[in-house]
Design a protein around this motif. Sequence first.
Motif, PDB file in Angstrom:
ATOM      1  N   SER A  87     152.972 -12.006 110.835  1.00  0.00           N
ATOM      2  CA  SER A  87     152.024 -11.306 111.727  1.00  0.00           C
ATOM      3  C   SER A  87     152.348 -11.574 113.199  1.00  0.00           C
ATOM      4  O   SER A  87     152.002 -10.775 114.054  1.00  0.00           O
ATOM      5  CB  SER A  87     150.581 -11.670 111.392  1.00  0.00           C
ATOM      6  OG  SER A  87     150.317 -12.975 111.832  1.00  0.00           O
ATOM      7  N   LEU A  88     153.015 -12.698 113.478  1.00  0.00           N
ATOM      8  CA  LEU A  88     153.401 -13.002 114.868  1.00  0.00           C
ATOM      9  C   LEU A  88     154.774 -12.411 115.215  1.00  0.00           C
ATOM     10  O   LEU A  88     155.253 -12.546 116.341  1.00  0.00           O
ATOM     11  CB  LEU A  88     153.465 -14.523 115.077  1.00  0.00           C
ATOM     12  CG  LEU A  88     152.126 -15.276 115.046  1.00  0.00           C
ATOM     13  CD1 LEU A  88     152.363 -16.786 114.936  1.00  0.00           C
ATOM     14  CD2 LEU A  88     151.302 -14.964 116.296  1.00  0.00           C
ATOM     15  N   GLY A  89     155.426 -11.832 114.202  1.00  0.00           N
ATOM     16  CA  GLY A  89     156.766 -11.275 114.427  1.00  0.00           C
ATOM     17  C   GLY A  89     157.816 -12.357 114.600  1.00  0.00           C
ATOM     18  O   GLY A  89     158.833 -12.152 115.273  1.00  0.00           O
ATOM     19  N   ILE A  90     157.589 -13.529 113.963  1.00  0.00           N
ATOM     20  CA  ILE A  90     158.548 -14.639 114.070  1.00  0.00           C
ATOM     21  C   ILE A  90     159.397 -14.678 112.802  1.00  0.00           C
ATOM     22  O   ILE A  90     158.872 -14.718 111.685  1.00  0.00           O
ATOM     23  CB  ILE A  90     157.802 -15.986 114.246  1.00  0.00           C
ATOM     24  CG1 ILE A  90     157.040 -15.994 115.570  1.00  0.00           C
ATOM     25  CG2 ILE A  90     158.767 -17.158 114.159  1.00  0.00           C
ATOM     26  CD1 ILE A  90     156.132 -17.204 115.749  1.00  0.00           C
ATOM     27  N   ASP A  91     160.706 -14.697 113.008  1.00  0.00           N
ATOM     28  CA  ASP A  91     161.626 -14.734 111.877  1.00  0.00           C
ATOM     29  C   ASP A  91     161.964 -16.204 111.584  1.00  0.00           C
ATOM     30  O   ASP A  91     162.974 -16.725 112.031  1.00  0.00           O
ATOM     31  CB  ASP A  91     162.893 -13.935 112.255  1.00  0.00           C
ATOM     32  CG  ASP A  91     163.869 -13.889 111.107  1.00  0.00           C
ATOM     33  OD1 ASP A  91     163.451 -14.136 109.953  1.00  0.00           O
ATOM     34  OD2 ASP A  91     165.063 -13.627 111.364  1.00  0.00           O
ATOM     35  N   ALA A  92     161.079 -16.872 110.830  1.00  0.00           N
ATOM     36  CA  ALA A  92     161.273 -18.305 110.563  1.00  0.00           C
ATOM     37  C   ALA A  92     161.723 -18.504 109.125  1.00  0.00           C
ATOM     38  O   ALA A  92     161.363 -17.731 108.244  1.00  0.00           O
ATOM     39  CB  ALA A  92     159.958 -19.043 110.802  1.00  0.00           C
ATOM     40  N   ASP A  93     162.515 -19.540 108.919  1.00  0.00           N
ATOM     41  CA  ASP A  93     162.947 -19.910 107.563  1.00  0.00           C
ATOM     42  C   ASP A  93     161.949 -20.961 107.048  1.00  0.00           C
ATOM     43  O   ASP A  93     162.037 -22.128 107.389  1.00  0.00           O
ATOM     44  CB  ASP A  93     164.370 -20.476 107.653  1.00  0.00           C
ATOM     45  CG  ASP A  93     164.839 -21.096 106.339  1.00  0.00           C
ATOM     46  OD1 ASP A  93     164.103 -21.016 105.331  1.00  0.00           O
ATOM     47  OD2 ASP A  93     165.944 -21.664 106.335  1.00  0.00           O
ATOM     48  N   LEU A  94     160.980 -20.512 106.250  1.00  0.00           N
ATOM     49  CA  LEU A  94     159.909 -21.400 105.798  1.00  0.00           C
ATOM     50  C   LEU A  94     160.089 -21.644 104.306  1.00  0.00           C
ATOM     51  O   LEU A  94     160.074 -20.695 103.514  1.00  0.00           O
ATOM     52  CB  LEU A  94     158.541 -20.779 106.090  1.00  0.00           C
ATOM     53  CG  LEU A  94     158.283 -20.441 107.565  1.00  0.00           C
ATOM     54  CD1 LEU A  94     156.950 -19.719 107.741  1.00  0.00           C
ATOM     55  CD2 LEU A  94     158.302 -21.704 108.420  1.00  0.00           C
ATOM     56  N   ARG A  95     160.275 -22.912 103.925  1.00  0.00           N
ATOM     57  CA  ARG A  95     160.623 -23.195 102.534  1.00  0.00           C
ATOM     58  C   ARG A  95     159.880 -24.407 101.976  1.00  0.00           C
ATOM     59  O   ARG A  95     159.417 -25.266 102.729  1.00  0.00           O
ATOM     60  CB  ARG A  95     162.125 -23.427 102.423  1.00  0.00           C
ATOM     61  CG  ARG A  95     162.656 -24.396 103.474  1.00  0.00           C
ATOM     62  CD  ARG A  95     164.081 -24.763 103.217  1.00  0.00           C
ATOM     63  NE  ARG A  95     165.022 -23.996 104.015  1.00  0.00           N
ATOM     64  CZ  ARG A  95     166.327 -24.275 104.078  1.00  0.00           C
ATOM     65  NH1 ARG A  95     166.833 -25.251 103.375  1.00  0.00           N
ATOM     66  NH2 ARG A  95     167.113 -23.552 104.831  1.00  0.00           N
TER      67      ARG A  95
END
Length: 211
Positions: A87-95
């Motif tokens: 929703s923030l438009g952040i391309d994060a690698d969350l694992r």
Amino acid sequence: MPRVRTLDDLRHWWDRHAEDYDRSMSWAERKLFEDTRPWIAGRARGRTLEVAVGTGLNLEHYPDDVAITGVELSPRMLERARRRAASLGIDADLRLGDAQRMDFDGASFDTVVVTFSLCCVPDEARAVAEMARVLRPGGLFLLADHVESTSMWIRALQRVIEIGSVPFAGEHFRRRPIRHVEAAGLRIEEHDRFKKGMIERLAARKPEDRA
Ligand SMILES: C[S@@+](CC[C@H](N)C(=O)[O-])C[C@H]1O[C@@H](n2cnc3c(N)ncnc32)[C@H](O)[C@@H]1O
């Protein structure tokens, strides 16, 4: 009420509380933490690892040009962090992962962040050592947590609260993670402690000559 004895128990505890987490934190966010989230996230640079990322409450505070990787024990908390990043438009690698044993090579990150989580990681010394390992020499370690108060009366209250919170939620109120940061050989550059010493935040540098 079931006891929190193992890492699986802790994962399930956080899964059960994921939906309510943001709401349950709102009082502490307003009354205790002050500007801690932007203080921490605003200092991040480059390849940034956030350990125990939770529902991603720090995400909106990172500078636009950092590359964020997040590790989290609870699938439900992680799901929320992923939704928040989207929703923030952040391309994060969350694992998914365990802060005490992370699946990254040494010296992989320019910045490592951990907020309000070492209070519940079972072995916080091991988690700090692990974070120091994955931080590159010269990199920045950023930590915030609720810790043992400097007030005798609040310390007594924290001791009483822990009688229930440690066995049933895995939550500690009298830890001092700064000791593990120093023991891991990181050099404290900035340090704040406020709200009767209950909130502590710091920025520490890994020496250039440390592997
Ligand atoms: C109080 S929440 C804090 C979340 C987030 N860091 C924040 O500032 O809002 C603690 C988080 O630590 C996570 N956690 C606990 N033990 C962990 C471990 N061993 N490895 C990774 N995450 C862990 C929990 O699942 C939970 O999401």
